[in-house]
Design a protein around this motif. Structure first.
Motif, PDB file in Angstrom:
ATOM      1  N   ALA A   4       0.836  -1.207   0.000  1.00 61.73           N
ATOM      2  CA  ALA A   4       0.000   0.000   0.000  1.00 61.73           C
ATOM      3  C   ALA A   4       0.867   1.252   0.000  1.00 61.73           C
ATOM      4  CB  ALA A   4      -0.934   0.005   1.206  1.00 61.73           C
ATOM      5  N   ASN A  20       0.311   3.865  -2.719  1.00 64.02           N
ATOM      6  CA  ASN A  20       0.123   2.984  -3.874  1.00 64.02           C
ATOM      7  C   ASN A  20      -1.286   2.385  -3.951  1.00 64.02           C
ATOM      8  OD1 ASN A  20       1.088   1.598  -6.202  1.00 64.02           O
ATOM      9  ND2 ASN A  20       1.416  -0.244  -4.968  1.00 64.02           N
ATOM     10  N   ARG A  21      -2.281   3.228  -3.827  1.00 62.39           N
ATOM     11  CA  ARG A  21      -3.656   2.790  -4.018  1.00 62.39           C
ATOM     12  C   ARG A  21      -4.384   3.765  -4.938  1.00 62.39           C
ATOM     13  NH1 ARG A  21      -1.939  -1.283  -2.840  1.00 62.39           N
ATOM     14  NH2 ARG A  21      -2.530  -2.759  -1.196  1.00 62.39           N
ATOM     15  N   GLU A  23      -6.416   3.307  -7.276  1.00 62.79           N
ATOM     16  CA  GLU A  23      -7.829   2.992  -7.556  1.00 62.79           C
ATOM     17  C   GLU A  23      -8.764   3.625  -6.533  1.00 62.79           C
ATOM     18  OE1 GLU A  23      -6.167  -0.254  -4.917  1.00 62.79           O
ATOM     19  OE2 GLU A  23      -5.508   0.897  -6.670  1.00 62.79           O
ATOM     20  N   THR A  24      -8.238   3.970  -5.353  1.00 63.72           N
ATOM     21  CA  THR A  24      -9.031   4.689  -4.344  1.00 63.72           C
ATOM     22  C   THR A  24      -8.440   6.075  -4.111  1.00 63.72           C
ATOM     23  OG1 THR A  24      -7.746   3.644  -2.567  1.00 63.72           O
ATOM     24  CG2 THR A  24      -9.818   2.600  -3.189  1.00 63.72           C
ATOM     25  N   ASN A  26      -5.580   6.971  -3.540  1.00 59.34           N
ATOM     26  CA  ASN A  26      -4.578   6.943  -2.468  1.00 59.34           C
ATOM     27  C   ASN A  26      -5.105   7.479  -1.143  1.00 59.34           C
ATOM     28  OD1 ASN A  26      -2.489   5.926  -4.208  1.00 59.34           O
ATOM     29  ND2 ASN A  26      -2.248   7.989  -5.033  1.00 59.34           N
ATOM     30  N   VAL A  32      -3.141   1.941   4.197  1.00 62.29           N
ATOM     31  CA  VAL A  32      -2.211   2.988   3.775  1.00 62.29           C
ATOM     32  C   VAL A  32      -1.589   3.672   4.986  1.00 62.29           C
ATOM     33  CG1 VAL A  32      -2.017   5.215   2.591  1.00 62.29           C
ATOM     34  CG2 VAL A  32      -3.326   3.356   1.546  1.00 62.29           C
TER      35      VAL A  32
END
Length: 255
Positions: A4, A20-21, A23-24, A26, A32
């Motif tokens: 994450a 490193n998210r 799609e959401t 971050n 996270v």
């Protein structure tokens, strides 16, 4: 460490931490947050690393802020002080940090960018303290009074409206702007500028800024003099002038 938050320990003494998210956007989910706690600790405790860069994956968001779904599910009222890792608040970092803001830095995303020592932003980045839009509050924004003018801070907090990277640069929130493809390179360049200095001098300089922020003029002068003693008595304090006189690059010995 969780994927994450990615951790790249470079050979040049720079650590790059990447949320490193994408799609959401971050956002600061528990995954996270824990990854960021671990990343900051790894950076602080590794003597080979001298400067950290914090950035986000993807093109849209640096960090969209807290996880509102989690807040609803847990009925969160006052956030626990240890919810999000924040330098100068619930974690102690003694080395310089740079936020490389690649996209939207909203609410908690603004917070973690604000908590870094320096900030480089993509020309497409945006910044906002959006808490008034969702019925929350932003006490963490109080240090902004030392970064930007009061009336600008008031407008940002009262309206919750985003400002552009250019506006953030104009008001002094951002140190440097870069085109999206050049963002990390610009942040690395700033980190290398710091690395060129004597390590003890860099530490004393950083301490001086923070002491000056926290104290009145006379107290800050006294505290800064004390914080600089180690630097003045170091071998590097002799090496620097010697190298200048000999017209060569200094060879720093102390960290």
């Amino acid at each position: 460490m969780s994927d994450a938050v990615l951790f790249d320990a470079r050979d040049d003494g720079i650590a790059v931490l990447t949320l490193n998210r994408p799609e959401t956007r971050n956002c600061l989910t528990e995954e996270v947050r824990q990854g960021l706690f671990a990343a900051w600790e790894r950076f602080e405790t590794d003597p080979a690393l001298r400067v950290a860069i914090l950035t986000g994956s993807g093109e849209k968001a640096f960090c969209a802020g807290g996880d509102l779904k989690e807040m609803v599910e847990t009925g969160m009222r006052v956030p626990p002080r240890d919810l999000i890792p924040v330098p100068y608040d619930n974690i102690e970092l003694t080395k310089p940090t740079i936020a490389a803001v690649n996209g939207a830095a909203f609410a908690g995303g603004w917070l973690i960018a604000q908590s870094c020592d320096l900030c480089v932003a993509s020309t497409t980045a945006t910044f906002a303290v959006t808490e008034v839009k969702v019925g929350r509050s932003s006490p963490w924004a109080s240090p902004l009074i030392h970064m930007i003018p009061q009336r600008i801070m008031m407008e940002i907090l009262l309206t919750g409206k985003p400002i552009s990277a250019t506006r953030a640069y104009e008001i002094g929130l951002v140190n440097r702007l870069a085109e999206p493809a050049d963002l990390l390179g610009a942040a690395l360049g700033l980190a290398r500028d710091i690395l060129a200095g004597a390590p003890l001098s860099v530490k004393a300089a950083r301490d001086t800024v923070m002491l000056s922020t926290e104290m009145g003029r006379s107290a800050a002068l006294q505290a800064a003099r004390h914080a600089s003693e180690h630097c003045y008595h170091s071998e590097d304090a002799q090496e620097g002038p010697r190298a200048f006189a000999e017209k060569r690059a200094p060879r720093w010995l102390e960290v």
